[in-house]
Design a protein around this motif. Structure first.
Motif, PDB file in Angstrom:
ATOM      1  N   LEU A 135       0.848  -1.189   0.000  1.00  0.00           N
ATOM      2  CA  LEU A 135       0.000   0.000   0.000  1.00  0.00           C
ATOM      3  C   LEU A 135       0.884   1.239   0.000  1.00  0.00           C
ATOM      4  O   LEU A 135       1.808   1.344   0.809  1.00  0.00           O
ATOM      5  N   THR A 136       0.613   2.160  -0.894  1.00  0.00           N
ATOM      6  CA  THR A 136       1.275   3.468  -0.853  1.00  0.00           C
ATOM      7  C   THR A 136       0.211   4.525  -0.577  1.00  0.00           C
ATOM      8  O   THR A 136      -0.917   4.435  -1.078  1.00  0.00           O
ATOM      9  N   MET A 137       0.563   5.503   0.242  1.00  0.00           N
ATOM     10  CA  MET A 137      -0.411   6.526   0.614  1.00  0.00           C
ATOM     11  C   MET A 137       0.144   7.913   0.349  1.00  0.00           C
ATOM     12  O   MET A 137       1.351   8.145   0.377  1.00  0.00           O
ATOM     13  N   THR A 138      -0.778   8.825   0.085  1.00  0.00           N
ATOM     14  CA  THR A 138      -0.469  10.245   0.018  1.00  0.00           C
ATOM     15  C   THR A 138      -1.412  10.963   0.967  1.00  0.00           C
ATOM     16  O   THR A 138      -2.636  10.835   0.842  1.00  0.00           O
ATOM     17  N   GLY A 139      -0.846  11.688   1.921  1.00  0.00           N
ATOM     18  CA  GLY A 139      -1.648  12.449   2.867  1.00  0.00           C
ATOM     19  C   GLY A 139      -1.602  13.926   2.535  1.00  0.00           C
ATOM     20  O   GLY A 139      -0.576  14.436   2.079  1.00  0.00           O
ATOM     21  N   ILE A 140      -2.714  14.611   2.744  1.00  0.00           N
ATOM     22  CA  ILE A 140      -2.823  16.037   2.446  1.00  0.00           C
ATOM     23  C   ILE A 140      -3.402  16.756   3.655  1.00  0.00           C
ATOM     24  O   ILE A 140      -4.358  16.290   4.273  1.00  0.00           O
ATOM     25  N   GLY A 141      -2.812  17.911   3.991  1.00  0.00           N
ATOM     26  CA  GLY A 141      -3.308  18.695   5.115  1.00  0.00           C
ATOM     27  C   GLY A 141      -3.143  20.178   4.876  1.00  0.00           C
ATOM     28  O   GLY A 141      -2.454  20.605   3.939  1.00  0.00           O
TER      29      GLY A 141
END
Length: 338
Positions: A135-141
């Motif tokens: 699993l690869t994730m991209t988080g945005i804030g």
């Protein structure tokens, strides 16, 4: 290359030298030792800064979605951002069933809801190019007002290094869940239940906000590679030296006993949920954190040279370049994937 994160030298040679940073106005790429990039809207009437982070989860399918969200949230919070959303790509081996994907997505959604984040996109693919789920994730804030004041460039000699919570919490939780039957053959059931009862310890958003609002000049999430990797990466990022007292680094007895079962090093075990904070007033910050129910301790200080020293009573050692997380070696020790 060795299993786990690529080495610093490989990263410099094959990533930093290849990518041209800051090509687009308003975008700041992540540099060596940094976990997040950012984007600032340069329109005159809108000056919002978006902060992004990425990560790969490939050591265990169990709790993969949960870890992805907590990892994204913690990295963003340490960068002074309020986590808002997450996008994931999931690669499944041909032998995986649909229920495996459903469990991962359900964990994603449940944990995202708990963190007030939106699962923005899920891409999933079955491929014979992988032997286990990746699993690869991209988080945005969104960068917060307090977070805007955080800067590795503001770190000065003599400042305190504060650590929140305990080392190895994430690795202990994941392996206790995956290896429960093996562990209870040698340790009481209550031991495993204590570890599994507190997945929320992997969430560091609250302490990141408190630290940013009360004098911290730099924050760094303790993730893969454990506290030793986090200390090295923070020092590299800020261009500083440090001196840390090993005895002051908080570790739970459950983690110690668990690591002794398979001769694992808790100081090199993933610790999402723990946070490093650099501040002029370490004891004051510890007091504020503890009033909010967050365990914390001053574990060392910033020095005026480039030495990264760990002291253990009369013994002194220098930090090495970050090594592969201990969780990767459990497969060799038990003879199977978890």
């Amino acid at each position: 290359m060795n299993i786990g994160k690529i080495s610093e030298n490989v990263y410099k040679r094959s990533v930093l030298r290849v990518i041209q940073p800051n090509r687009v106005d308003g975008i700041k790429s992540a540099d060596l030792g940094e976990d997040c990039a950012s984007f600032t809207d340069t329109e005159p009437d809108r000056r919002n800064t978006l902060v992004t982070t990425t990560g790969i989860i490939n050591y265990t399918e169990r709790n993969m979605g949960k870890v992805a969200v907590y990892r994204a949230a913690d990295l963003l919070a340490a960068a002074g951002a309020e986590p808002a959303g997450i996008l994931v790509d999931i690669l499944l081996a041909p032998n995986r069933r649909e229920i495996s994907l459903k469990r991962i997505v359900a964990d994603l959604e449940e944990t995202a809801a708990a963190c007030n984040m939106q699962v923005m996109q899920v891409q999933a693919e079955v491929t014979d190019r992988v032997s286990h789920t990746v699993l690869t994730m991209t988080g945005i804030g969104y960068q917060t007002a307090a977070g805007a004041g955080l800067s590795a460039g503001a770190v000065q000699p003599g400042q305190d290094i504060v650590m929140t919570k305990y080392i190895g919490v994430e690795g202990t939780y994941l392996l206790a869940d995956a290896l429960r039957d093996k562990i209870i053959e040698r340790l009481p059931v209550s031991f495993v239940d204590r570890i599994l009862a507190e997945p929320g310890r992997m969430d560091s958003r609250l302490e990141a906000g408190i630290a940013a609002e009360h004098g911290a000049v730099c924050l760094h999430a303790v993730t893969e590679g454990g506290i030793f990797a986090a200390l090295w990466n923070m020092a590299e990022r800020a261009g500083i030296g440090l001196k840390v007292d090993l005895k002051r680094i908080p570790v739970r007895q459950e983690t110690v006993e668990f690591c002794e079962l398979w001769n694992l090093n808790p100081y090199q075990m993933m610790s999402t949920g723990s946070l490093l904070c650099i501040t002029d007033r370490g004891e004051e910050l510890v007091e504020k954190l503890e009033k909010a129910g967050i365990p914390a301790a001053v574990i060392g200080l910033v020095t005026d040279n480039n030495d990264r020293i760990v002291v253990n009573e009369d013994e002194t050692r220098y930090l090495d370049l970050p090594k592969s997380d201990e969780i990767h070696f459990i497969y060799d020790k038990i003879g199977e994937r978890v």
